[in-house]
Motif scaffolding. Sequence first.
Motif, PDB file in Angstrom:
ATOM      1  N   ALA A  99       0.855  -1.189   0.000  1.00 41.08           N
ATOM      2  CA  ALA A  99       0.000   0.000   0.000  1.00 41.08           C
ATOM      3  C   ALA A  99       0.888   1.234   0.000  1.00 41.08           C
ATOM      4  O   ALA A  99       2.036   1.186   0.447  1.00 41.08           O
ATOM      5  CB  ALA A  99      -0.911   0.013   1.228  1.00 41.08           C
ATOM      6  N   GLU A 100       0.342   2.333  -0.500  1.00 38.85           N
ATOM      7  CA  GLU A 100       1.068   3.600  -0.489  1.00 38.85           C
ATOM      8  C   GLU A 100       0.486   4.505   0.583  1.00 38.85           C
ATOM      9  O   GLU A 100      -0.722   4.515   0.816  1.00 38.85           O
ATOM     10  CB  GLU A 100       1.006   4.265  -1.859  1.00 38.85           C
ATOM     11  CG  GLU A 100       1.776   3.497  -2.899  1.00 38.85           C
ATOM     12  CD  GLU A 100       1.858   4.203  -4.240  1.00 38.85           C
ATOM     13  OE1 GLU A 100       1.282   5.301  -4.396  1.00 38.85           O
ATOM     14  OE2 GLU A 100       2.510   3.651  -5.139  1.00 38.85           O
ATOM     15  N   ILE A 101       1.368   5.260   1.240  1.00 41.58           N
ATOM     16  CA  ILE A 101       0.974   6.192   2.295  1.00 41.58           C
ATOM     17  C   ILE A 101       1.713   7.505   2.046  1.00 41.58           C
ATOM     18  O   ILE A 101       2.942   7.515   2.002  1.00 41.58           O
ATOM     19  CB  ILE A 101       1.340   5.654   3.698  1.00 41.58           C
ATOM     20  CG1 ILE A 101       0.680   4.306   3.959  1.00 41.58           C
ATOM     21  CG2 ILE A 101       0.964   6.670   4.780  1.00 41.58           C
ATOM     22  CD1 ILE A 101       1.164   3.611   5.227  1.00 41.58           C
ATOM     23  N   PRO A 102       0.997   8.620   1.875  1.00 41.67           N
ATOM     24  CA  PRO A 102       1.681   9.903   1.699  1.00 41.67           C
ATOM     25  C   PRO A 102       2.290  10.378   3.023  1.00 41.67           C
ATOM     26  O   PRO A 102       1.706  10.172   4.092  1.00 41.67           O
ATOM     27  CB  PRO A 102       0.577  10.851   1.227  1.00 41.67           C
ATOM     28  CG  PRO A 102      -0.695  10.222   1.707  1.00 41.67           C
ATOM     29  CD  PRO A 102      -0.448   8.739   1.800  1.00 41.67           C
ATOM     30  N   ILE A 103       3.453  10.979   2.945  1.00 38.66           N
ATOM     31  CA  ILE A 103       4.098  11.534   4.142  1.00 38.66           C
ATOM     32  C   ILE A 103       3.452  12.886   4.460  1.00 38.66           C
ATOM     33  O   ILE A 103       3.395  13.773   3.614  1.00 38.66           O
ATOM     34  CB  ILE A 103       5.621  11.675   3.941  1.00 38.66           C
ATOM     35  CG1 ILE A 103       6.238  10.293   3.649  1.00 38.66           C
ATOM     36  CG2 ILE A 103       6.281  12.345   5.140  1.00 38.66           C
ATOM     37  CD1 ILE A 103       5.983   9.258   4.729  1.00 38.66           C
ATOM     38  N   ARG A 104       2.999  13.032   5.700  1.00 36.82           N
ATOM     39  CA  ARG A 104       2.309  14.248   6.149  1.00 36.82           C
ATOM     40  C   ARG A 104       3.297  15.186   6.827  1.00 36.82           C
ATOM     41  O   ARG A 104       4.350  14.751   7.299  1.00 36.82           O
ATOM     42  CB  ARG A 104       1.203  13.881   7.150  1.00 36.82           C
ATOM     43  CG  ARG A 104       0.259  12.816   6.637  1.00 36.82           C
ATOM     44  CD  ARG A 104      -0.500  12.164   7.759  1.00 36.82           C
ATOM     45  NE  ARG A 104       0.451  11.618   8.733  1.00 36.82           N
ATOM     46  CZ  ARG A 104       0.133  11.165   9.929  1.00 36.82           C
ATOM     47  NH1 ARG A 104      -1.115  11.179  10.332  1.00 36.82           N
ATOM     48  NH2 ARG A 104       1.048  10.691  10.741  1.00 36.82           N
ATOM     49  N   ILE A 105       2.931  16.430   6.930  1.00 35.67           N
ATOM     50  CA  ILE A 105       3.788  17.412   7.603  1.00 35.67           C
ATOM     51  C   ILE A 105       3.968  17.032   9.078  1.00 35.67           C
ATOM     52  O   ILE A 105       5.024  17.277   9.663  1.00 35.67           O
ATOM     53  CB  ILE A 105       3.252  18.855   7.436  1.00 35.67           C
ATOM     54  CG1 ILE A 105       4.313  19.879   7.818  1.00 35.67           C
ATOM     55  CG2 ILE A 105       1.968  19.067   8.227  1.00 35.67           C
ATOM     56  CD1 ILE A 105       5.525  19.899   6.918  1.00 35.67           C
ATOM     57  N   THR A 106       2.977  16.373   9.659  1.00 32.09           N
ATOM     58  CA  THR A 106       3.080  15.975  11.071  1.00 32.09           C
ATOM     59  C   THR A 106       4.049  14.817  11.285  1.00 32.09           C
ATOM     60  O   THR A 106       4.393  14.512  12.419  1.00 32.09           O
ATOM     61  CB  THR A 106       1.696  15.599  11.632  1.00 32.09           C
ATOM     62  OG1 THR A 106       1.106  14.603  10.788  1.00 32.09           O
ATOM     63  CG2 THR A 106       0.782  16.814  11.697  1.00 32.09           C
ATOM     64  N   ASP A 107       4.502  14.182  10.200  1.00 30.68           N
ATOM     65  CA  ASP A 107       5.498  13.106  10.302  1.00 30.68           C
ATOM     66  C   ASP A 107       6.922  13.659  10.385  1.00 30.68           C
ATOM     67  O   ASP A 107       7.854  12.913  10.680  1.00 30.68           O
ATOM     68  CB  ASP A 107       5.410  12.171   9.081  1.00 30.68           C
ATOM     69  CG  ASP A 107       4.097  11.434   8.984  1.00 30.68           C
ATOM     70  OD1 ASP A 107       3.576  11.021  10.040  1.00 30.68           O
ATOM     71  OD2 ASP A 107       3.592  11.278   7.865  1.00 30.68           O
ATOM     72  N   ILE A 108       7.084  14.953  10.135  1.00 30.68           N
ATOM     73  CA  ILE A 108       8.410  15.556  10.037  1.00 30.68           C
ATOM     74  C   ILE A 108       8.882  16.040  11.411  1.00 30.68           C
ATOM     75  O   ILE A 108       8.124  16.644  12.164  1.00 30.68           O
ATOM     76  CB  ILE A 108       8.384  16.741   9.039  1.00 30.68           C
ATOM     77  CG1 ILE A 108       7.831  16.279   7.678  1.00 30.68           C
ATOM     78  CG2 ILE A 108       9.756  17.377   8.884  1.00 30.68           C
ATOM     79  CD1 ILE A 108       8.578  15.133   7.037  1.00 30.68           C
TER      80      ILE A 108
END
Length: 143
Positions: free
Chosen positions: A16-25
């Motif tokens: 599956a694909e998961i976009p990286i969110r700003i909250t992951d940074i």
Amino acid sequence: MPRIKLTMPTHFSFTAEIPIRITDINVGGHVGNDSVLSLIHELRVKFLRHHDYQELDMAGVGLIMSDVTIEFRSELFYGDTLRGSIAAAEFSRVGFDLYYKLEKLTNEKWVAVSFARTGMVCFNYATKKIAPVPKEAINKLLS
């Protein structure tokens, strides 16, 4: 100091694909190690749902993550798309391992970001006791 080196399976049954969110940074400008663990959790939930399961109901039993190993390979940044693959393996009477391969697209090529393994134990939340792995679940998770 010796470093962790996971031996990964050759076949992964789910991707599956998961976009990286700003909250992951994190403050370093890349995905933090705590966020990688959260991304693994998200991927596990997608994997279970793909098989019509939930963490609290996998063919009648719940799941508890008993341990985790993460091997970091490359950075992830905001805007990257993570491709995560999972393989179930090493089933015992009451548990099994899930292996995760996390990759990102760089210069039109998928590059390894992290490898991980979680030890999963089956649990009956009503009786608060460890439970056997349902045979139905073994067949589904391996397919």
